[in-house]
Design a protein around this motif. Structure first.
Motif, PDB file in Angstrom:
ATOM      1  N   THR A  84       0.812  -1.206   0.000  1.00 50.51           N
ATOM      2  CA  THR A  84       0.000   0.000   0.000  1.00 50.51           C
ATOM      3  C   THR A  84       0.852   1.265   0.000  1.00 50.51           C
ATOM      4  O   THR A  84       0.322   2.350  -0.127  1.00 50.51           O
ATOM      5  CB  THR A  84      -0.923   0.037   1.227  1.00 50.51           C
ATOM      6  N   ARG A  85       2.160   1.126   0.129  1.00 46.99           N
ATOM      7  CA  ARG A  85       3.057   2.275   0.146  1.00 46.99           C
ATOM      8  C   ARG A  85       3.662   2.478  -1.235  1.00 46.99           C
ATOM      9  O   ARG A  85       4.069   1.515  -1.876  1.00 46.99           O
ATOM     10  CB  ARG A  85       4.190   2.058   1.143  1.00 46.99           C
ATOM     11  N   PRO A  86       3.755   3.728  -1.693  1.00 46.57           N
ATOM     12  CA  PRO A  86       4.407   3.968  -2.980  1.00 46.57           C
ATOM     13  C   PRO A  86       5.906   3.744  -2.846  1.00 46.57           C
ATOM     14  O   PRO A  86       6.467   3.855  -1.745  1.00 46.57           O
ATOM     15  CB  PRO A  86       4.095   5.441  -3.264  1.00 46.57           C
ATOM     16  N   PRO A  87       6.596   3.422  -3.938  1.00 43.43           N
ATOM     17  CA  PRO A  87       8.045   3.226  -3.853  1.00 43.43           C
ATOM     18  C   PRO A  87       8.741   4.540  -3.472  1.00 43.43           C
ATOM     19  O   PRO A  87       8.292   5.624  -3.854  1.00 43.43           O
ATOM     20  CB  PRO A  87       8.440   2.773  -5.251  1.00 43.43           C
ATOM     21  N   LEU A  88       9.811   4.431  -2.709  1.00 43.28           N
ATOM     22  CA  LEU A  88      10.557   5.626  -2.302  1.00 43.28           C
ATOM     23  C   LEU A  88      11.308   6.203  -3.493  1.00 43.28           C
ATOM     24  O   LEU A  88      11.998   5.474  -4.210  1.00 43.28           O
ATOM     25  CB  LEU A  88      11.554   5.276  -1.193  1.00 43.28           C
TER      26      LEU A  88
ATOM     27  N   PRO B  32       6.774  21.376   0.916  1.00 42.61           N
ATOM     28  CA  PRO B  32       5.745  21.332  -0.139  1.00 42.61           C
ATOM     29  C   PRO B  32       6.027  22.244  -1.335  1.00 42.61           C
ATOM     30  O   PRO B  32       5.494  22.021  -2.411  1.00 42.61           O
ATOM     31  CB  PRO B  32       4.471  21.784   0.569  1.00 42.61           C
ATOM     32  N   ARG B  33       6.865  23.233  -1.185  1.00 41.81           N
ATOM     33  CA  ARG B  33       7.200  24.119  -2.309  1.00 41.81           C
ATOM     34  C   ARG B  33       8.243  23.525  -3.251  1.00 41.81           C
ATOM     35  O   ARG B  33       8.448  24.023  -4.344  1.00 41.81           O
ATOM     36  CB  ARG B  33       7.723  25.453  -1.777  1.00 41.81           C
ATOM     37  N   SER B  34       8.887  22.460  -2.856  1.00 42.69           N
ATOM     38  CA  SER B  34       9.955  21.837  -3.640  1.00 42.69           C
ATOM     39  C   SER B  34       9.380  20.989  -4.777  1.00 42.69           C
ATOM     40  O   SER B  34       8.347  20.340  -4.613  1.00 42.69           O
ATOM     41  CB  SER B  34      10.811  20.954  -2.737  1.00 42.69           C
ATOM     42  N   PRO B  35      10.058  20.957  -5.918  1.00 42.69           N
ATOM     43  CA  PRO B  35       9.608  20.060  -6.997  1.00 42.69           C
ATOM     44  C   PRO B  35       9.840  18.587  -6.656  1.00 42.69           C
ATOM     45  O   PRO B  35       9.313  17.717  -7.330  1.00 42.69           O
ATOM     46  CB  PRO B  35      10.455  20.489  -8.200  1.00 42.69           C
ATOM     47  N   HIS B  36      10.599  18.301  -5.617  1.00 41.09           N
ATOM     48  CA  HIS B  36      10.888  16.923  -5.208  1.00 41.09           C
ATOM     49  C   HIS B  36       9.995  16.461  -4.056  1.00 41.09           C
ATOM     50  O   HIS B  36      10.257  15.437  -3.448  1.00 41.09           O
ATOM     51  CB  HIS B  36      12.360  16.788  -4.809  1.00 41.09           C
ATOM     52  N   PHE B  37       8.950  17.215  -3.763  1.00 36.11           N
ATOM     53  CA  PHE B  37       7.994  16.849  -2.722  1.00 36.11           C
ATOM     54  C   PHE B  37       6.970  15.888  -3.302  1.00 36.11           C
ATOM     55  O   PHE B  37       6.395  16.133  -4.361  1.00 36.11           O
ATOM     56  CB  PHE B  37       7.289  18.112  -2.195  1.00 36.11           C
ATOM     57  N   HIS B  38       6.742  14.763  -2.615  1.00 36.02           N
ATOM     58  CA  HIS B  38       5.744  13.776  -3.022  1.00 36.02           C
ATOM     59  C   HIS B  38       4.820  13.537  -1.832  1.00 36.02           C
ATOM     60  O   HIS B  38       5.195  12.867  -0.877  1.00 36.02           O
ATOM     61  CB  HIS B  38       6.405  12.463  -3.441  1.00 36.02           C
TER      62      HIS B  38
ATOM     63  N   VAL C   2       4.118   9.924  -0.575  1.00 37.33           N
ATOM     64  CA  VAL C   2       5.243   9.286   0.116  1.00 37.33           C
ATOM     65  C   VAL C   2       5.407   9.880   1.505  1.00 37.33           C
ATOM     66  O   VAL C   2       5.641   9.162   2.479  1.00 37.33           O
ATOM     67  CB  VAL C   2       6.547   9.445  -0.701  1.00 37.33           C
ATOM     68  N   CYS C   3       5.256  11.200   1.636  1.00 34.48           N
ATOM     69  CA  CYS C   3       5.456  11.874   2.923  1.00 34.48           C
ATOM     70  C   CYS C   3       4.364  11.574   3.938  1.00 34.48           C
ATOM     71  O   CYS C   3       4.524  11.890   5.112  1.00 34.48           O
ATOM     72  CB  CYS C   3       5.581  13.383   2.714  1.00 34.48           C
ATOM     73  N   GLU C   4       3.269  10.969   3.511  1.00 35.06           N
ATOM     74  CA  GLU C   4       2.205  10.586   4.447  1.00 35.06           C
ATOM     75  C   GLU C   4       2.623   9.414   5.323  1.00 35.06           C
ATOM     76  O   GLU C   4       2.003   9.152   6.339  1.00 35.06           O
ATOM     77  CB  GLU C   4       0.930  10.240   3.676  1.00 35.06           C
ATOM     78  N   HIS C   5       3.671   8.696   4.943  1.00 38.88           N
ATOM     79  CA  HIS C   5       4.173   7.549   5.693  1.00 38.88           C
ATOM     80  C   HIS C   5       5.451   7.939   6.431  1.00 38.88           C
ATOM     81  O   HIS C   5       6.135   8.877   6.049  1.00 38.88           O
ATOM     82  CB  HIS C   5       4.464   6.380   4.746  1.00 38.88           C
ATOM     83  N   ALA C   6       5.756   7.202   7.487  1.00 42.08           N
ATOM     84  CA  ALA C   6       6.994   7.450   8.232  1.00 42.08           C
ATOM     85  C   ALA C   6       8.180   6.932   7.417  1.00 42.08           C
ATOM     86  O   ALA C   6       8.202   5.781   6.989  1.00 42.08           O
ATOM     87  CB  ALA C   6       6.944   6.756   9.576  1.00 42.08           C
TER      88      ALA C   6
END
Length: 81
Positions: free
Chosen positions: A5-9, A17-23, A26-30
């Protein structure tokens, strides 16, 4: 929660959140970061392929009030905690 259920890292991830590398999904998980064999809790951004992390430089702030980040180079391993 299973790993299916987790997306690949991603190779490059930022918690800003302003970064183009923000997902968001993915950040919803520890996420854990191991840098040069030691666990780090203060990582703001990382890149596994280039081998660096960005961490706050103490309590120093930039002119917009955000933490000033420094880049550290070494072996980076990201994983779901």
């Amino acid at each position: 929660m299973s790993d299916t259920t987790r997306p690949p890292l991603p190779d490059h991830l930022s918690v800003d959140p302003r970064s183009p590398h923000f997902h968001r999904e993915v950040c919803e998980h520890a996420i854990g970061i191991r840098f040069n064999g030691k666990e780090r809790q203060d990582v703001e951004e990382y890149c596994v392929s280039e081998g660096w992390i960005k961490v706050p430089a103490g309590r120093t702030l930039d002119r917009k009030g955000r933490p000033l980040l420094i880049k550290l180079k070494g072996a980076v391993e990201a994983y779901y905690a």
